[in-house]
Design a protein around this motif. Sequence first.
Motif, PDB file in Angstrom:
ATOM      1  N   VAL A  40      53.957  40.911  70.594  1.00 19.93           N
ATOM      2  CA  VAL A  40      53.654  41.542  71.003  1.00 19.93           C
ATOM      3  C   VAL A  40      54.131  42.718  71.267  1.00 19.93           C
ATOM      4  N   ASP A  41      54.415  42.696  72.370  1.00 15.85           N
ATOM      5  CA  ASP A  41      54.576  43.720  73.205  1.00 15.85           C
ATOM      6  C   ASP A  41      55.844  44.790  72.272  1.00 15.85           C
ATOM      7  N   LEU A  42      56.732  44.447  71.875  1.00 17.05           N
ATOM      8  CA  LEU A  42      57.951  45.182  71.790  1.00 17.05           C
ATOM      9  C   LEU A  42      57.770  45.738  70.314  1.00 17.05           C
ATOM     10  N   PHE A  43      56.916  45.333  69.728  1.00 13.44           N
ATOM     11  CA  PHE A  43      56.215  46.248  68.188  1.00 13.44           C
ATOM     12  C   PHE A  43      55.209  46.808  67.744  1.00 13.44           C
ATOM     13  N   GLN A  44      55.421  48.047  67.621  1.00 11.11           N
ATOM     14  CA  GLN A  44      53.306  48.887  67.431  1.00 11.11           C
ATOM     15  C   GLN A  44      52.927  48.166  66.555  1.00 11.11           C
ATOM     16  N   ASP A  45      53.781  47.707  65.821  1.00 13.68           N
ATOM     17  CA  ASP A  45      52.665  47.295  64.616  1.00 13.68           C
ATOM     18  C   ASP A  45      53.648  45.686  63.576  1.00 13.68           C
ATOM     19  N   HIS A  46      53.663  45.393  62.557  1.00 11.98           N
ATOM     20  CA  HIS A  46      54.395  44.456  61.762  1.00 11.98           C
ATOM     21  C   HIS A  46      54.329  45.143  60.246  1.00 11.98           C
ATOM     22  N   ASP A  47      54.216  46.181  59.929  1.00 14.74           N
ATOM     23  CA  ASP A  47      54.434  46.431  58.968  1.00 14.74           C
ATOM     24  C   ASP A  47      55.406  46.664  57.970  1.00 14.74           C
TER      25      ASP A  47
END
Length: 185
Positions: free
Chosen positions: A138-145
Amino acid sequence: MNSDLDPEFVELIDAVGERRAQALIAAAVAVAADIRADADELGTDPVDRARLRVLGQLPSITFGQSRFWRYQLAECADRLAQDTLRWGAPVPRCTGEEMVLHLIVGRAPAADTGLPATQAMVWSGNPDDPDTWGDLSVDLFQDHDVLTLYDVPAEAVTKLVGGVNLEPVEWFTEFDTEFPVPHRP
């Protein structure tokens, strides 16, 4: 040094911590080496999943990319390793870095904890639990697109969820981050 950084970036550095940062660096270096080995083995051939270390794990939209593109992807892993070494946390700045960070986060927890990756990625909710990595997904990514490319064509992701730079030719174009990050040397 941390006093010169954005407070949200400092929070991320603290959340990663020294132990996990070292595991991320080691995994990033290994991912970069494996991508280069795959690129050298393939030359200009399309991806053949059966004989590859990393490139066969990517979305099929990338399978026909050039050797140069593949080396650019390896450089993404190198940059994230350097960022983590320099500042204590990796922050992806392009789709290529975002994808390799998913690969890195897939390896680092298992190497760090000795647990299977699925167990090491469980989020216990206890920040003092040394065998947890789930919070970093959760912390390392802005989103998972970028992960939707495994199931949906890039143009659909761009239109439906507003994803950016998802076509392989755009993977190395920098996007905006949630908070200011230091300039790379």
